[in-house]
Write a protein that holds these residues in place. Structure first.
Motif, short mmCIF file in Angstrom:
data_model
loop_
_atom_site.label_atom_id
_atom_site.label_comp_id
_atom_site.label_asym_id
_atom_site.label_seq_id
_atom_site.Cartn_x
_atom_site.Cartn_y
_atom_site.Cartn_z
N GLU A 100 0.82 -1.19 0.15
CA GLU A 100 0.00 -0.07 -0.15
C GLU A 100 0.91 1.37 0.07
OE1 GLU A 100 -2.88 1.39 -0.46
OE2 GLU A 100 -4.01 -0.42 -0.69
N LYS A 101 0.28 2.66 -0.65
CA LYS A 101 1.16 3.49 -0.42
C LYS A 101 1.27 4.31 0.99
CE LYS A 101 -2.88 5.81 0.27
NZ LYS A 101 -2.98 6.29 1.46
N PRO A 102 2.22 4.86 1.03
CA PRO A 102 3.52 4.99 0.30
C PRO A 102 4.19 3.94 0.72
CG PRO A 102 3.66 6.39 2.46
CD PRO A 102 2.34 5.66 2.45
N THR A 103 5.09 3.75 -0.54
CA THR A 103 6.06 2.43 -0.40
C THR A 103 6.89 2.64 0.83
OG1 THR A 103 5.96 2.73 -2.81
CG2 THR A 103 7.26 0.78 -1.95
N ALA A 104 7.26 3.76 1.11
CA ALA A 104 8.32 4.08 2.18
C ALA A 104 8.40 5.14 2.57
CB ALA A 104 9.75 3.97 1.58
N LEU A 105 8.84 5.47 3.87
CA LEU A 105 8.52 6.69 4.37
C LEU A 105 9.38 7.94 4.00
CD1 LEU A 105 8.00 6.05 8.30
CD2 LEU A 105 6.33 6.24 6.36
N SER A 106 10.29 7.54 3.04
CA SER A 106 11.66 8.42 2.73
C SER A 106 12.01 7.86 1.55
CB SER A 106 12.66 8.53 3.76
OG SER A 106 13.30 7.48 4.01
N LEU A 107 12.96 8.61 0.93
CA LEU A 107 13.73 8.19 -0.36
C LEU A 107 14.58 7.16 -0.03
CD1 LEU A 107 13.85 11.70 -2.39
CD2 LEU A 107 12.35 9.64 -2.79
N TRP A 171 -1.13 6.72 15.00
CA TRP A 171 -0.16 6.86 13.76
C TRP A 171 -0.21 7.85 12.96
CZ3 TRP A 171 -1.71 5.96 8.80
CH2 TRP A 171 -2.91 4.93 8.70
N ARG A 172 -1.50 8.42 13.03
CA ARG A 172 -1.83 9.34 12.00
C ARG A 172 -1.48 10.75 12.29
NH1 ARG A 172 -8.14 7.42 10.92
NH2 ARG A 172 -7.64 5.92 9.58
N GLY A 173 -0.86 11.46 11.25
CA GLY A 173 -0.39 12.64 11.53
C GLY A 173 0.81 13.05 12.18
N ARG A 174 1.72 11.74 12.12
CA ARG A 174 3.27 11.94 12.74
C ARG A 174 3.99 11.80 11.71
NH1 ARG A 174 2.93 7.79 17.43
NH2 ARG A 174 5.22 8.11 16.75
N TRP A 175 5.11 12.54 11.40
CA TRP A 175 6.06 12.30 10.20
C TRP A 175 6.93 10.85 10.40
CZ3 TRP A 175 6.24 15.74 6.45
CH2 TRP A 175 5.76 17.13 6.85
N GLU A 176 6.97 10.38 11.70
CA GLU A 176 7.80 9.47 11.76
C GLU A 176 7.25 7.95 11.51
OE1 GLU A 176 6.58 10.55 16.10
OE2 GLU A 176 7.09 11.64 14.14
N MET A 184 1.44 13.03 1.33
CA MET A 184 1.89 11.52 1.23
C MET A 184 0.68 10.36 1.44
SD MET A 184 5.23 10.74 1.08
CE MET A 184 5.75 9.40 2.45
N GLY A 185 -0.30 10.83 2.00
CA GLY A 185 -1.24 9.66 2.34
C GLY A 185 -2.58 9.79 1.62
N HIS A 186 -2.78 10.93 1.11
CA HIS A 186 -4.12 11.05 0.58
C HIS A 186 -3.96 11.58 -0.96
CE1 HIS A 186 -4.65 11.77 4.79
NE2 HIS A 186 -5.84 11.13 4.78
N GLY A 187 -3.38 12.75 -1.38
CA GLY A 187 -3.07 13.14 -2.82
C GLY A 187 -2.36 12.58 -3.43
N ILE A 188 -1.38 11.54 -2.84
CA ILE A 188 -0.52 10.91 -3.62
C ILE A 188 -1.04 10.17 -4.70
CG2 ILE A 188 -0.46 8.86 -2.07
CD1 ILE A 188 2.70 9.02 -2.50
N HIS A 189 -2.42 9.55 -4.54
CA HIS A 189 -3.11 8.88 -5.66
C HIS A 189 -3.28 9.58 -7.09
CE1 HIS A 189 -3.54 4.85 -3.71
NE2 HIS A 189 -3.99 5.38 -2.68
N GLN A 190 -3.64 10.89 -6.78
CA GLN A 190 -3.91 11.75 -7.98
C GLN A 190 -2.96 12.06 -8.31
OE1 GLN A 190 -7.35 11.48 -8.16
NE2 GLN A 190 -7.60 10.72 -6.23
N PHE A 191 -1.91 12.68 -7.76
CA PHE A 191 -0.59 13.24 -8.45
C PHE A 191 -0.04 11.88 -8.99
CE2 PHE A 191 1.06 13.90 -4.09
CZ PHE A 191 2.24 13.32 -4.39
N ASP A 192 0.03 10.91 -8.60
CA ASP A 192 0.59 9.66 -9.07
C ASP A 192 -0.12 9.33 -10.62
OD1 ASP A 192 2.44 7.07 -9.28
OD2 ASP A 192 0.26 6.32 -9.68
N LEU A 193 -1.37 9.61 -10.63
CA LEU A 193 -1.98 9.46 -11.98
C LEU A 193 -1.59 10.67 -12.83
CD1 LEU A 193 -4.10 8.40 -13.87
CD2 LEU A 193 -5.81 9.25 -12.83
#
Length: 370
Positions: A100-107, A171-176, A184-193
């Protein structure tokens, strides 16, 4: 790598809400796959899930599941901070992974995962299901063929609404733990498209803010992007919109293509407008109603199973997922450094390679670490 039979043996790690979407899709694909095991640290939740979806193998750890089951594919449906270590464990067990997205928390995490993928020869795939709707596939085909002319401008908006109570989940709303907010958690689907249609991006200029929600991450981000082909796009990710919508608009030389939906689209959610003198393009856009399947996990999982069975490269590959994740990292880096960020600029020991917040968040923490 396992050689999937006509009915692949599949397991799910994590039995929370999104796992139900995966299991439901697998149930519809019972001619191609069997869901044989589930793992969750909460045994009651795992057993409840197993009863609902008729799963025989129940485990409280991914390690035990991977050790005891013969698998052709494992789905990672856990909170984001666990995606990379669980995916690595599956790769080392020789099992392809759909994460599931995101694949990882960082590059940096994603590059670690890529190194294990290369060493094991076993693929890691990311859930970006909106790429697989028939209209999105058709749009990419028309765009790449040149029939629509050059891409010029685009708009990508994920305008959703989440209450304060939504962030009560630890776990929501925490960078780590989550890696970021709606970027990272919501719009990523749209901008991936968006990226799948427009191709490689070259520069991002962004702002981000925590305007209203009790979260350490942003609740809004806005980015302006340039692409290698010369196109320009605006990208908005928000959790503060009472009228929720997900919207994409592409203006090509010869046509405008628009999509407005919320969490999944069908043909009725798309609109095609040819430019004057190019009315014939409407015939190329028109589809058979038999293809009207909602974009969702079913279509991507079906494509993954087919690719694994036929020995072709399944989507969405780690290389493609990295381009999307780098766009998110560049959005944060640009917002917090207050300057444009070029593609490829975030590299080596850059703080925004190691973490999406780059150690540069300009507002104080509000959530206590668990």
């Amino acid at each position: 790598m396992p050689d999937p039979s006509p009915s692949a043996r599949v397991a799910i790690v994590g039995a929370g809400g999104i796992a139900h979407a995966h299991a439901g899709a697998l149930a519809e694909l019972s001619d191609r796959a069997s869901l044989v095991a589930v793992a969750d640290t909460d045994r009651d939740r795992a057993e409840t899930f197993a009863r609902r979806f008729s799963v025989s193998g129940v485990y409280t750890s991914a390690e035990k599941l991977l050790a005891e089951e013969r698998l052709d594919l494992v789905h990672i449906c856990t909170p984001p901070h666990s995606h990379t270590p669980l995916a690595i464990a599956a790769l080392r067990a020789g099992v392809p992974v759909l994460v599931e997205k995101p694949t990882a928390l960082s590059l940096a995490e994603l590059d670690e995962l890529a190194a294990v993928q290369q060493a094991t020869g076993t693929p890691v795939l990311t859930v970006f299901q909106h790429r697989f709707g028939p209209a999105a596939v058709r749009l990419r085909r028309l765009a790449s063929s040149g029939a629509l002319g050059r891409p010029l401008t685009a708009v990508c908006e994920t305008l959703w609404y989440r209450t304060d109570a939504y962030f009560a989940v630890p776990w929501r709303g925490r960078w780590e733990v989550e890696g970021g907010g709606p970027t990272m958690g919501h719009g990523i689907h749209q901008f991936d498209l968006l990226l799948s249609v427009l191709g490689p991006w070259s520069e991002v200029t962004a702002v981000a803010g925590r305007l209203a929600r009790p979260t350490d991450t942003e609740d809004v981000s806005m980015a302006l992007a340039r692409f290698q082909n010369g196109a320009m796009a605006s990208v908005v990710n928000s959790l503060l919109a009472p009228r929720e919508t997900s919207r994409l608009r592409f203006d090509f030389e010869h046509a405008t293509v628009e999509l407005e939906h919320l969490y999944g689209y069908r043909e009725k959610h798309w609109r095609f407008t040819p430019a004057p003198g190019h009315e014939h393009l409407a015939d190329l856009w028109r589809s058979d109603d038999a293809d009207d399947v909602e974009s969702g996990h079913l279509l991507q999982i079906a494509a993954v199973l087919d690719a694994l069975r036929h020995g072709t490269e399944p989507a969405v590959s780690l290389a493609e997922a990295r381009r999307t994740l780098e766009f998110a990292a560049a959005t944060y880096a640009s917002a917090f450094r207050r300057r444009p960020v070029a593609a490829g600029e975030l590299a080596d020991d850059d703080p925004f390679v190691r973490a999406m917040d780059g150690g540069a968040v300009p507002w104080p923490r509000v959530k206590e670490a668990a």
